[in-house]
Design an enzyme around this catalytic site. Structure first.
Site, mmCIF file in Angstrom:
data_model
loop_
_atom_site.group_PDB
_atom_site.id
_atom_site.type_symbol
_atom_site.label_atom_id
_atom_site.label_comp_id
_atom_site.label_asym_id
_atom_site.label_seq_id
_atom_site.Cartn_x
_atom_site.Cartn_y
_atom_site.Cartn_z
ATOM 1 N N SER A 136 35.294 23.020 23.157
ATOM 2 C CA SER A 136 34.960 24.226 23.912
ATOM 3 C C SER A 136 34.568 25.361 22.979
ATOM 4 O O SER A 136 35.061 25.447 21.845
ATOM 5 C CB SER A 136 36.175 24.657 24.745
ATOM 6 O OG SER A 136 36.015 25.970 25.234
ATOM 7 N N TYR A 161 44.632 27.031 25.868
ATOM 8 C CA TYR A 161 43.508 26.118 26.133
ATOM 9 C C TYR A 161 42.685 25.907 24.870
ATOM 10 O O TYR A 161 42.378 24.778 24.480
ATOM 11 C CB TYR A 161 42.627 26.685 27.254
ATOM 12 C CG TYR A 161 41.337 25.930 27.458
ATOM 13 C CD1 TYR A 161 41.354 24.630 27.960
ATOM 14 C CD2 TYR A 161 40.102 26.497 27.137
ATOM 15 C CE1 TYR A 161 40.170 23.922 28.134
ATOM 16 C CE2 TYR A 161 38.923 25.795 27.311
ATOM 17 C CZ TYR A 161 38.961 24.507 27.810
ATOM 18 O OH TYR A 161 37.797 23.794 27.974
#
Length: 342
Positions: A136, A161
């Protein structure tokens, strides 16, 4: 630059196959004549009906096998590898969302760390030609230098995350080094489009408009120093992945590489919102303007995401280029039809 085109004779295992990127990638591979094994646990992080709609599209096509399982179950993952012997594995199953990771950390460790470990172990015991996995843009944290390059320092994540995604890259590197697993990590930059994730801002803004609710914009109302995002249309993401699938890293030392997949053209959040208003105006044939409420930037949010796509272009000759006006129009047209808003 030479790279191998998609090989339809191989078996492709896609985890997170009912997810946004996973379903689009699976559909593309099936259209090309590939055999696809799709795995998904169909969790209720967002509307399961949307996941079932995506899955229904895939199940109409020849060559698709669906397995409703969770990759955090090690025995299940090993059984899938033993039975189907995939040659190409694309791990897209993960708990997504920056803000949700602050409220529900457990599920991120379970899915993103333990689940990915199970995939790596399976690739070790049932050797594959290539493991491609989702990372990501959030790994860049609050980096000030733009555009973000794959060689940048990424040891200061600002959300759990992001930490799990950075961990995935480290784990893949280690397994590649120890067990010669060819692996490629993809740092996705704000992916959007029809049938996207309802937890993403553009989707949530649209929901709120039809519910006659104000939208919350987390930029302090500071238009001069607005958040920038590198919005990437789903078809561009899929094209990038497909080009990489049969082109594993060839380095003799460690067969592991990381690529950005982004639009290389960041937009101010407010510009994106105006483009979405225009797209909905066109889809509904009436003027649309959101009721806007401005709030402070949320913990874990970063001021800008901006991808350098030089490495990806050098590797497979592709650079995402869909403008937000075109991508958002496709989303708006889909939303109005899917939710019957005409």
């Amino acid at each position: 630059m030479t790279y191998q085109a998609l090989q339809t004779s191989k078996i492709y295992l896609i985890t997170g196959a009912a997810g946004f990127i996973g379903s689009y990638l699976s559909k593309r591979l099936l259209n090309e004549g590939c055999q696809v094994i799709g795995v998904d646990n169909l969790n209720d992080y967002y509307d399961v009906n949307l996941k079932k709609t995506r899955l229904g599209e895939l199940e109409k096509q020849e060559g698709f096998t669906f397995i409703k399982e969770d990759i955090s179950n090690k025995e299940t993952v090993e059984n899938i590898f033993e039975e189907y012997k995939p040659q190409i594995v694309v791990n897209l199953a993960a708990q997504a969302g920056v803000r949700y990771s602050i409220e529900n950390p457990d599920v991120y460790i379970q899915s993103n760390i333990i689940g990915f470990y199970n995939i790596l172990e399976a690739c070790r015991h049932y050797p594959v030609d290539h493991l491609v996995y989702a990372s990501s843009s959030s790994v860049y944290g609050a980096n000030k230098k733009v555009p973000f390059e794959e060689t940048d320092f990424v040891d200061t994540p600002v959300s759990l995350y992001a930490s799990t995604k950075k961990s995935n890259e480290l784990m893949a590197h280690t397994y590649s080094h120890l067990y010669k697993i060819p692996a490629t990590g993809l740092r996705f930059f704000t992916v959007y489009g029809p049938m996207g994730r309802p937890d993403m801002a553009y989707f949530g803004f649209t929901d709120k408009y039809f519910n006659e609710e104000p939208i919350k914009i987390f930029n302090n109302g500071d238009f001069e120093n607005d958040l920038y995002r590198d919005f990437t249309y789903i078809d561009d993401i899929v094209e990038g992945i497909v080009r990489l699938l049969n082109n594993p890293p060839q380095d003799e030392d460690v067969q592991h590489k990381v690529f950005n997949i982004g639009n290389n053209n960041p937009e101010k959040l407010m510009v994106f919102i105006r483009a979405l208003e225009n797209a909905l105006s066109n889809a509904l044939d009436r003027d649309v303007e959101f009721n806007k409420v401005y709030e402070p930037i949320k913990p874990g949010d970063v001021p800008a995401t901006y991808a350098s796509t030089k490495l990806l272009h050098e590797a497979v000759g592709f650079k995402p280029e869909t403008p937000i006006e075109e991508g958002l129009q496709k989303f708006a047209d889909w939303y109005v039809e899917y939710y019957n808003k005409k």
